[in-house]
Write a protein that holds these residues in place. Structure first.
Motif, PDB file in Angstrom:
ATOM      1  N   LYS A 152       9.614   8.380  -0.062  1.00 36.70           N
ATOM      2  CA  LYS A 152       9.058   7.992  -1.347  1.00 36.70           C
ATOM      3  C   LYS A 152       9.408   8.971  -2.466  1.00 36.70           C
ATOM      4  CE  LYS A 152       4.426  10.029  -0.717  1.00 36.70           C
ATOM      5  NZ  LYS A 152       2.971   9.713  -0.677  1.00 36.70           N
ATOM      6  N   GLU A 187       3.036   1.038  -0.569  1.00 38.84           N
ATOM      7  CA  GLU A 187       2.842   1.379   0.845  1.00 38.84           C
ATOM      8  C   GLU A 187       2.035   0.312   1.572  1.00 38.84           C
ATOM      9  OE1 GLU A 187       1.690   5.110   3.741  1.00 38.84           O
ATOM     10  OE2 GLU A 187       0.991   5.155   1.654  1.00 38.84           O
ATOM     11  N   PHE A 230       8.057   6.385   5.353  1.00 32.00           N
ATOM     12  CA  PHE A 230       7.666   6.116   3.963  1.00 32.00           C
ATOM     13  C   PHE A 230       7.373   7.431   3.240  1.00 32.00           C
ATOM     14  CE2 PHE A 230       4.675   5.266   0.549  1.00 32.00           C
ATOM     15  CZ  PHE A 230       5.264   4.175  -0.092  1.00 32.00           C
TER      16      PHE A 230
END
Length: 270
Positions: free
Chosen positions: A123, A139, A119
């Motif tokens: 991102k 998240e 992540f």
């Protein structure tokens, strides 16, 4: 200056998923009413057990796999629409309808990843222009962030099924929608059924569905009578991410969870 979040396009995607799912469910019910599935049983003398097997007279329409994929696509893309609108809300104006090919906005998407590090790495590209507060909220919905809650499970399953559908057909089978207890569907002449259970989930023709231990009363070969009292269904293959679950239940729960994600973002940023 930020503007209120507009989730109209995400909701339209969810509405379309509902429509497609309802239409597909009607096809499932029509198919199941034609009695495509049954069970049969025979006596295993060596083990003194009754063996129950599946009978498949007709397989699910392959086009249903395509329809399921289309529904999953609508659900999945509703989240991507959400990210697009979150960027517009954070900028204070909508993103342009026509985005240059090399624009970073062409790579916007809602992450569904299995690790926190992934992540973090993604991102900057996938959530470019999304506010820090919205990124933090995204998240919190990731599959790794809540492995044991229904939302994270649903989003993980959405990711996995959607990824399969991009490359190959989803494998659908007939299935038993609920388990039955000892003797609920089996009767044996001159014997008593003592223990056994029919397994739920998908099956193929001739698959063993369960065994029932019996205690002989008479001396002759027992006659086995099958009295089907089952609810049949259409299920995902047990070896895939659907793990043998009912197609309709998976689609309904996934749609519900994604719709609730959209509602949460609307409440926070709308």
């Amino acid at each position: 200056m930020p503007r209120p979040l507009d989730v109209t396009s995400s909701r339209l995607k969810i509405d379309r998923a509902h429509e497609r799912r309802n239409a597909l469910n009607t096809e499932f019910l029509t198919f199941l009413s034609s009695h495509p599935y049954d069970i049969t049983a025979h006596f295993d003398r060596d083990k003194s057990e009754v063996v129950v097997e599946a009978i498949v007279r007709k397989n699910p329409d392959p086009m249903w796999s395509v329809a399921v994929g289309e529904i999953l696509h609508d659900i999945r893309s509703s989240l991507d629409h959400l990210v697009w609108q979150l960027v517009g809300a954070n900028r204070g104006r909508l993103l342009p309808v026509h985005v240059p090919r090399k624009s970073p906005w062409t790579k916007l998407q809602y992450p569904l990843v299995g690790k926190a590090g992934e992540f973090t790495n993604r991102k900057g590209t996938w959530l470019n222009g999304v506010s820090p507060a919205a990124q933090k909220m995204i998240e919190s919905t990731q599959p790794y962030a809540g492995r044991h809650n229904s939302r994270s499970r649903a989003l993980r399953l959405l990711r996995d099924l959607s990824n399969i559908d991009k490359h190959r057909m989803l494998h659908l089978l007939g299935g038993i929608s609920e388990e039955r207890g000892p003797g609920s569907d089996i009767r044996v002449e001159d014997a008593m059924v003592e223990a056994g259970r029919l397994r739920s989930g998908p099956f193929e023709d001739g698959a063993e569905l369960g065994r029932f231990a019996i205690r002989r009363v008479g001396k002759g070969k027992p006659k086995v009578y099958v009295e089907p009292n089952l609810t049949f269904d259409i299920a995902f293959d047990k070896r895939g991410p659907g793990k043998g679950r009912s197609v309709m239940i998976v689609l309904m729960s996934t749609t519900h969870e994604v719709a609730s994600v959209i509602s949460d973002f609307e409440a926070a940023f709308g």
